[in-house]
Design an enzyme around this catalytic site. Sequence first.
Site, PDB file in Angstrom:
ATOM      1  N   GLU A  64       0.856  -1.181   0.000  1.00 11.02           N
ATOM      2  CA  GLU A  64       0.000   0.000   0.000  1.00 11.02           C
ATOM      3  C   GLU A  64       0.897   1.238   0.000  1.00 11.02           C
ATOM      4  O   GLU A  64       1.816   1.336   0.799  1.00 11.02           O
ATOM      5  CB  GLU A  64      -0.858  -0.041   1.258  1.00 11.02           C
ATOM      6  CG  GLU A  64      -1.797   1.103   1.403  1.00 11.02           C
ATOM      7  CD  GLU A  64      -2.720   0.908   2.619  1.00 11.02           C
ATOM      8  OE1 GLU A  64      -3.226  -0.212   2.821  1.00 11.02           O
ATOM      9  OE2 GLU A  64      -2.915   1.890   3.334  1.00 11.02           O
ATOM     10  N   HIS A 118      -9.304   2.228  -1.064  1.00 13.03           N
ATOM     11  CA  HIS A 118     -10.220   2.420   0.063  1.00 13.03           C
ATOM     12  C   HIS A 118     -11.241   3.507  -0.219  1.00 13.03           C
ATOM     13  O   HIS A 118     -12.113   3.760   0.599  1.00 13.03           O
ATOM     14  CB  HIS A 118      -9.432   2.753   1.331  1.00 13.03           C
ATOM     15  CG  HIS A 118      -8.555   1.620   1.756  1.00 13.03           C
ATOM     16  ND1 HIS A 118      -7.193   1.670   1.691  1.00 13.03           N
ATOM     17  CD2 HIS A 118      -8.863   0.380   2.177  1.00 13.03           C
ATOM     18  CE1 HIS A 118      -6.702   0.510   2.088  1.00 13.03           C
ATOM     19  NE2 HIS A 118      -7.692  -0.290   2.382  1.00 13.03           N
TER      20      HIS A 118
END
Length: 829
Positions: A740, A769
């Site tokens: 990430e 997200h």
Amino acid sequence: MAVESTPLSPATILGYPRIGRRRELKRAVEASWAGRTTTDELETTARDLRLATARHLVDLGLDAETAAVPGSFSFYDQVLDAVALLGAVPERFRDLVSTGSTGSTGSTGSTGSASAGALSLEGYFTLARGEGDKPPLEMTKWFDTNYHYLVPEIGPDTPIGFVDDRVVREFSELAHPADGGQAVVTRPVLVGPVTFLLLSKAESSAAALRGSHAHSSAAGDEAPDGFDPLDRLDDVVAAYADLLRALAAAGAPWVQLDEPALVTDLLDVPFSDVADAVRRAYSRLATDLSPVPGRDSTDGPAERPAILVTAPYGDLRSDAGDGLALLAGTDVEALAIDLVKGTVPAGPVAGLETKTLVAGVIDGHNIWRADLDARLTTLEGLSALGAGAVAVGTSTSLLHVPHDVGDEPRLDPDLKSWLAFADQKIAEVVTLATGLAEGRTAVAAALAGSTAAVRSRADAPGVVVPEVRDRTAALTPADVERAPYAERAAAQQARLDLPPLPTTTIGSFPQTAEIRRTRASWVRGELSDAEYTTAMRAEIASTVALQEELGLDVLVHGEPERNDMVQYFAEQLDGFVTTVHGWVQSYGSRCVRPPILWGDVSRPAPLTVEWAAYAASLTSKPVKGMLTGPVTILAWSFVRDDLPLGETADQVALALRDEVTDLEEAGIGVVQVDEPALRELLPLRRSAHADYLDWSVRSFRLSTAGAGTATQVHTHLCYSEFGQVIGAIDGLDADVTSVEAARSRMEIVPELADAGYGRGIGPGVYDIHSPRVPSVAEVTELVTLAAKSIDPRLVWVNPDCGLKTRSYAETKESLRNLVTATRSVRATL
Ligand SMILES: Nc1nc2c(c(=O)[nH]1)N[C@@H](CNc1ccc(C(=O)N[C@@H](CCC(=O)N[C@@H](CCC(=O)N[C@@H](CCC(=O)O)C(=O)O)C(=O)O)C(=O)O)cc1)CN2
Ligand SMILES: [Zn+2]
């Protein structure tokens, strides 16, 4: 009102699941987000749920009058609740705040820089979910659990006051129920002021102005010089003091302040600073405010409820300092300590003689029925500490376990007799409290039942499987070694012939409502196995076609057949069972059903080969096989307490190793083994890190090292603050690691390069997200940035994580931009 005279109940729990036995809250919250119901309807559903839950806990044996029932409800997250309570809203969301009348009883806004105001329920959800260009608060793991909290952003000018009296209203609504039925005097539960600030990150004023947000790691990096959220302690404490006054006025005899920050070394704050903060906070809250009416010969009312401070998830005492002595030295009335993960001193602790010690002897984080006899012995031994009183409690909130074993008709009855979910744990707490007060004979039958369950589990077939033990016992160091990376890289490039900056995804494609409906029909028996397989194959075919059309280089099958990336594997491995209703909140409205790992693990048949091979048959591009790694399978399951985690990890790793071999035999040339939970399982105390990193890295390598030289092994890590595991990332020895990175603008890449990492790296360029679609320019910039910080031949281009929670519309557009941007950067190399 004789609030001063209410002793704390001798049997209590630190918190209870709030999502509802049938995920009623999840459904109600999601219906309201989708606009199918109003927020008033949502409030009503939530109120009914709170009332029913409180009465249920009383039925299970918690006392209705002595604050035994925790008021631990939350619409989304308890840390976000504290943000709302304080009106500590980051600049970019300030327009959501009403600063006029808040409907609060004590909205004095005790301190304040910018004026603190209350959020509506919609505004509260907006902080959690973002809106338009405004990213939500960041989410990160809560201590060593699979629960995620929202990270408060606190700057020098963040408004802080007591602006929202929701907790007070929730107390009153149960103490004086409108339906005239059973009243329950609860103990409101809040994140403590010290933990709140230690978990916050410094709000960068620059970032606030830009409307972008500061990155996760190295909080304070972009913040005004030297500012630390803990600098706002006095403001937070003043607001908590106002809240405590309001709770006392409403008649609350007890309040619970959770301070788990005291059990970890991972927050990088010296113990002396934490100790100063604790002393300052609790001298203002506990010493300066009177818990009884009429102190100092005035007739004033009590200024606060009695205070219970909890320290769940670990040991208060470490090499860094003695948090137990620290808390015992404050004037709070009760302390709750974790006696599952923590230890107790042998002798008396100064200050405890005036306090109630809530002994957390029932495990709130795992599902095994307790050995009550042994726990009673522990409780009896606590008399050496010299506490004023001992109450029985759970080690942590029961948030981490499902509601009720009785809800699982499909579990084997023997196995069921070994388990305790939240409701069974309450019965255990109540039994122990009775045993402690009245002696063992008063609870003889319950003790005998518990002892019998412990014995039956130890002797049950499948708990120890000699063939599995023989295989792990025969492992040698050579089993975790592959050929040197240079040799592998050459063989893999010869086989795969990938362009520079290869593009790929992390595995899952959107889990559409249709996929879930199809699976639900199959689980209910309305669809045959063949019909289900056909439907999943059709989904795989369309996912492969989409990836070809988008021009991605390494394809995936999309994982439509997986209900969850851990549950799916557990359903097929021996040694695990899975539940039907055993939902546990992971974040917000998202839940998981953690599998139960009860016996030695083995693989009766291949797990993923058919799906991967089918995808590969549809394309000439390489297809990446997709497995979940041993550490993550353990982290997201309820693990056994009768075998060291490292040994269980090796068993899981060997099952995965066989799967890798089978994938290779089916012609799959790239295999990804996901380890997103590598950071999550990192022990809270540094003294335990070396041992953990040793077994976790070894088990990952065991799962992958059987791969041939020409097979490219990928791994994927996310939800991580990588700093603490950066050496371990290198130790995994994967050919390619995706991480990430979109929100932190690739900062991990130079960090990895500095740490000597020299294999493939795929820093995420698309933040999955959020529903936001990254532009071509944005991705181009991120890819360029990555290719500048490390040898560009090592760089891969991919999203931050899987796409399962996204919709197809966003996914297509984002991946199209990702490919376009990559091609433009490739042209410059
Ligand atoms: N175990 C685990 N932990 C993790 C992650 C993860 O992926 N797995 N990711 C990180 C973030 N956490 C997450 C946790 C949950 C979800 C998530 O999407 N959960 C789903 C449930 C996933 C699931 O189990 N799905 C099942 C059951 C789905 C379901 O609810 N079905 C309905 C019926 C379906 C219908 O008719 O629509 C029902 O049972 O009522 C399936 O697909 O088969 C949810 O809460 O909604 C996402 C991320 C960290 N921890
Ligand atoms: Zn991920």
